[in-house]
Design an enzyme around this catalytic site. Structure first.
Site, mmCIF file in Angstrom:
data_model
loop_
_atom_site.group_PDB
_atom_site.id
_atom_site.type_symbol
_atom_site.label_atom_id
_atom_site.label_comp_id
_atom_site.label_asym_id
_atom_site.label_seq_id
_atom_site.Cartn_x
_atom_site.Cartn_y
_atom_site.Cartn_z
ATOM 1 N N ARG A 192 -1.290 4.742 -50.584
ATOM 2 C CA ARG A 192 -2.084 4.932 -51.792
ATOM 3 C C ARG A 192 -3.429 5.681 -50.969
ATOM 4 N NH1 ARG A 192 -1.122 -0.735 -53.076
ATOM 5 N NH2 ARG A 192 0.092 -0.832 -54.733
ATOM 6 N N HIS B 112 -5.228 33.721 -62.535
ATOM 7 C CA HIS B 112 -4.066 32.963 -62.046
ATOM 8 C C HIS B 112 -3.258 32.672 -63.432
ATOM 9 C CE1 HIS B 112 -6.516 32.474 -58.538
ATOM 10 N NE2 HIS B 112 -5.904 31.260 -58.168
ATOM 11 N N HIS C 84 2.006 34.430 -53.759
ATOM 12 C CA HIS C 84 1.020 33.678 -54.801
ATOM 13 C C HIS C 84 -0.331 34.773 -54.857
ATOM 14 C CE1 HIS C 84 -1.708 30.868 -56.991
ATOM 15 N NE2 HIS C 84 -2.592 31.127 -55.905
ATOM 16 N N GLU D 70 -7.566 36.666 -53.189
ATOM 17 C CA GLU D 70 -8.347 35.402 -53.019
ATOM 18 C C GLU D 70 -10.020 35.507 -52.787
ATOM 19 O OE1 GLU D 70 -7.445 33.027 -55.313
ATOM 20 O OE2 GLU D 70 -5.280 32.280 -54.749
HETATM 21 P P1 NAD Z 1 2.122 30.177 -47.468
HETATM 22 O O1 NAD Z 1 1.565 28.671 -47.159
HETATM 23 O O2 NAD Z 1 3.601 30.265 -48.030
HETATM 24 O O3 NAD Z 1 1.904 30.805 -46.290
HETATM 25 C C1 NAD Z 1 2.358 32.467 -46.209
HETATM 26 C C2 NAD Z 1 3.450 32.703 -44.878
HETATM 27 O O4 NAD Z 1 2.514 32.464 -43.712
HETATM 28 C C3 NAD Z 1 4.347 31.536 -44.682
HETATM 29 O O5 NAD Z 1 5.584 32.074 -44.331
HETATM 30 C C4 NAD Z 1 3.669 30.727 -43.441
HETATM 31 O O6 NAD Z 1 4.712 30.265 -42.886
HETATM 32 C C5 NAD Z 1 2.908 31.872 -42.788
HETATM 33 N N1 NAD Z 1 2.135 31.643 -41.951
HETATM 34 C C6 NAD Z 1 0.974 30.739 -42.170
HETATM 35 N N2 NAD Z 1 0.176 30.873 -41.006
HETATM 36 C C7 NAD Z 1 0.547 32.021 -40.085
HETATM 37 C C8 NAD Z 1 0.008 32.589 -39.185
HETATM 38 N N3 NAD Z 1 -1.138 32.143 -38.753
HETATM 39 N N4 NAD Z 1 0.594 33.243 -38.508
HETATM 40 C C9 NAD Z 1 2.007 33.767 -39.043
HETATM 41 N N5 NAD Z 1 2.295 33.353 -39.930
HETATM 42 C C10 NAD Z 1 1.815 32.326 -40.688
HETATM 43 O O7 NAD Z 1 1.025 30.731 -48.463
HETATM 44 P P2 NAD Z 1 -0.456 30.926 -48.685
HETATM 45 O O8 NAD Z 1 -0.868 32.203 -49.454
HETATM 46 O O9 NAD Z 1 -1.127 30.334 -47.663
HETATM 47 O O10 NAD Z 1 -0.708 29.768 -49.926
HETATM 48 C C11 NAD Z 1 -0.310 29.905 -51.228
HETATM 49 C C12 NAD Z 1 -0.011 28.395 -52.054
HETATM 50 O O11 NAD Z 1 -1.415 27.959 -51.727
HETATM 51 C C13 NAD Z 1 0.453 28.485 -52.984
HETATM 52 O O12 NAD Z 1 1.502 27.394 -53.224
HETATM 53 C C14 NAD Z 1 -0.731 28.092 -54.234
HETATM 54 O O13 NAD Z 1 -0.359 27.803 -55.140
HETATM 55 C C15 NAD Z 1 -1.704 27.382 -53.128
HETATM 56 N N6 NAD Z 1 -3.034 27.373 -53.634
HETATM 57 C C16 NAD Z 1 -3.656 26.382 -53.534
HETATM 58 C C17 NAD Z 1 -4.905 26.194 -53.867
HETATM 59 C C18 NAD Z 1 -5.735 24.887 -53.935
HETATM 60 O O14 NAD Z 1 -6.904 24.921 -54.323
HETATM 61 N N7 NAD Z 1 -4.942 23.862 -53.479
HETATM 62 C C19 NAD Z 1 -5.528 27.479 -54.141
HETATM 63 C C20 NAD Z 1 -4.854 28.558 -53.988
HETATM 64 C C21 NAD Z 1 -3.428 28.558 -53.587
HETATM 65 N N1 GLY Z 2 -8.082 27.503 -56.221
HETATM 66 C C1 GLY Z 2 -8.691 27.053 -57.621
HETATM 67 C C2 GLY Z 2 -9.306 25.827 -57.434
HETATM 68 O O1 GLY Z 2 -9.543 25.291 -56.167
HETATM 69 O O2 GLY Z 2 -9.972 25.342 -58.136
#
Ligand code: NAD
Ligand code: GLY
Length: 369
Positions: A129, A256, A273, A193
């Site tokens: 939790r 988005h 993304h 972003e």
């Molecule tokens: P990701 O987590 O898939 O990372 C991108 C790639 O880079 C992966 O292959 C990863 O293994 C690699 N990687 C990570 N760090 C590295 C480094 N330092 N050196 C080499 N390779 C590295 O993608 P992302 O773009 O970081 O995140 C996208 C995700 O985030 C989506 O699922 C999206 O929905 C989510 N997201 C969430 C929020 C939120 O507010 N929670 C906001 C925006 C996006």
């Molecule tokens: N990435 C959009 C939010 O955090 O609200």
């Protein structure tokens, strides 16, 4: 690197949420600096959640630091990729927590990009939790957006990020050095972003990005530092006003609604993304123009910047009907009506519906060959 040899003090941005407030530290050399880890939540056990790409790069460095603070330090290595942001992979985190006998004070450390961060956060929100977690974002996208603000989720085949929780981390640690190993395509995805914050809230930042996009693409440390800090400041301000997205926070979803449709329509992982968001911003800017919020030159200005950041500016041809079908599953949709983040004047955004016929025209215009 010890605190004494750290290149400079990290820049600290505060997220103000009462008893859920926390700091975001941004700087170089933070991962290997014992001072960084001296105030993470106290516990006996720590679990590092990472993936099979990031683990070989930074996993041992983090584990070595955490061993100085926690008696038991374990690591769970997930398969890399958006297509693994699902129940099955999430369950591997719970398997590891239970197999290691982790108690309810156990601290989770999310080491990786947004996929790892969103999954580790959701696991932290629900294990016993709720256990504390710390975000250690290693992609630009995660440092400027996903690690901040407490949105955690996994995908469902019928919709992105549909299963999740609001759950704030205790700390966010952005080591800018990790961005040096990021593939160029991922750096561009993160820039989407960063760019987002300009049109919705800060025209001065938009101009700064335009002047510095080449330095950002070249990973110049000073440029990356400013981009991460300013993005976190804007996000912290928005989240501080509206943590659970009852209103204002929705503006952070600029681009988005179209972007999520692109991701789901092509299959998760086909476009990154950030790529989908970049193109989605072009579509959202065009919709804003058709609704009278901005003029043609603003759409062209934003499109040029997105293109310069190495991002796609033309949508895939899913067909307007398919876009509309996918966008109706968006979390902002109300009673079946799709709600879009649009720019109602440069530097300011609002959330509103739009006639299907107009949205179809925008899709057809933005996805033309
Ligand atoms: P990701 O987590 O898939 O990372 C991108 C790639 O880079 C992966 O292959 C990863 O293994 C690699 N990687 C990570 N760090 C590295 C480094 N330092 N050196 C080499 N390779 C590295 O993608 P992302 O773009 O970081 O995140 C996208 C995700 O985030 C989506 O699922 C999206 O929905 C989510 N997201 C969430 C929020 C939120 O507010 N929670 C906001 C925006 C996006
Ligand atoms: N990435 C959009 C939010 O955090 O609200």
């Amino acid at each position: 690197m010890s605190a004494a040899t750290r290149s400079s003090s990290p820049h600290r941005v505060a997220i103000e949420l009462g008893d859920r407030s926390y700091p975001i530290d941004v700087g170089a050399g933070l991962l290997g600096d014992a001072a960084t880890w001296s105030s993470t939540p106290a516990a006996t056990c720590a679990l590092i959640v990472t993936n099979d790409t990031v683990a070989p790069l930074y996993g041992e460095r983090l584990a070595a630091m955490l061993r100085q603070r926690y008696r038991d330090v374990h690591t769970v290595v997930l398969p890399d990729g958006e297509e693994h942001k699902d129940w099955q992979t999430l369950n591997r985190i719970f398997d590891a927590l239970l197999q290691h006998g982790c108690d309810r004070k156990t601290v989770l450390f999310a080491l990786g990009g947004g996929v790892v961060g969103d999954m580790a956060g959701f696991a932290a929100a629900s294990y016993m939790r709720g256990v504390p977690f710390v975000q250690v974002p290693t992609t630009l996208l995660a440092q400027v957006d996903s690690s901040v603000g407490g949105k955690t989720a996994i995908n469902h085949p019928l919709g992105k990020n549909m299963i999740g929780a609001f759950y704030q981390p205790r700390q966010v640690i952005c080591d800018l050095d990790t961005l040096q190993t990021l593939p160029a395509r991922e750096l561009s995805a993160g820039l989407a972003e960063v760019i987002k914050y300009g049109p919705i809230s800060d025209l001065e930042f938009l101009s700064w990005i335009e002047a510095n996009v080449d330095a950002l693409m070249a990973r110049e440390p000073a440029a990356l530092s400013h981009a991460v800090v300013r993005s976190c400041e804007i996000k912290a301000w928005v989240v501080g006003q509206d943590e659970r997205e009852s209103g204002l926070r929705a503006i952070l979803n600029f681009g988005h609604t179209f972007g999520h449709a692109i991701e789901a329509g092509l299959g998760y992982g086909e476009w990154l993304h950030g790529e989908a968001v970049g193109c989605g911003m072009v579509m959202a800017a065009r919709l804003s123009q058709r609704l009278g919020g901005v003029d043609e030159s603003f759409v062209e200005r934003l499109t040029t910047l997105i293109r310069r950041a190495g991002l796609p500016v033309q949508g895939p041809q899913l067909g307007a009907a398919r876009y509309l079908e996918l966008m109706r599953v968006d979390k902002k949709a109300e009673a079946g009506e799709i709600r879009f983040v649009v720019i109602d004047r440069p530097g300011h955004a609002t959330v509103r519906g739009a006639p299907d016929a107009l949205v179809r025209e925008v899709i057809e215009q933005c996805c033309r060959q």
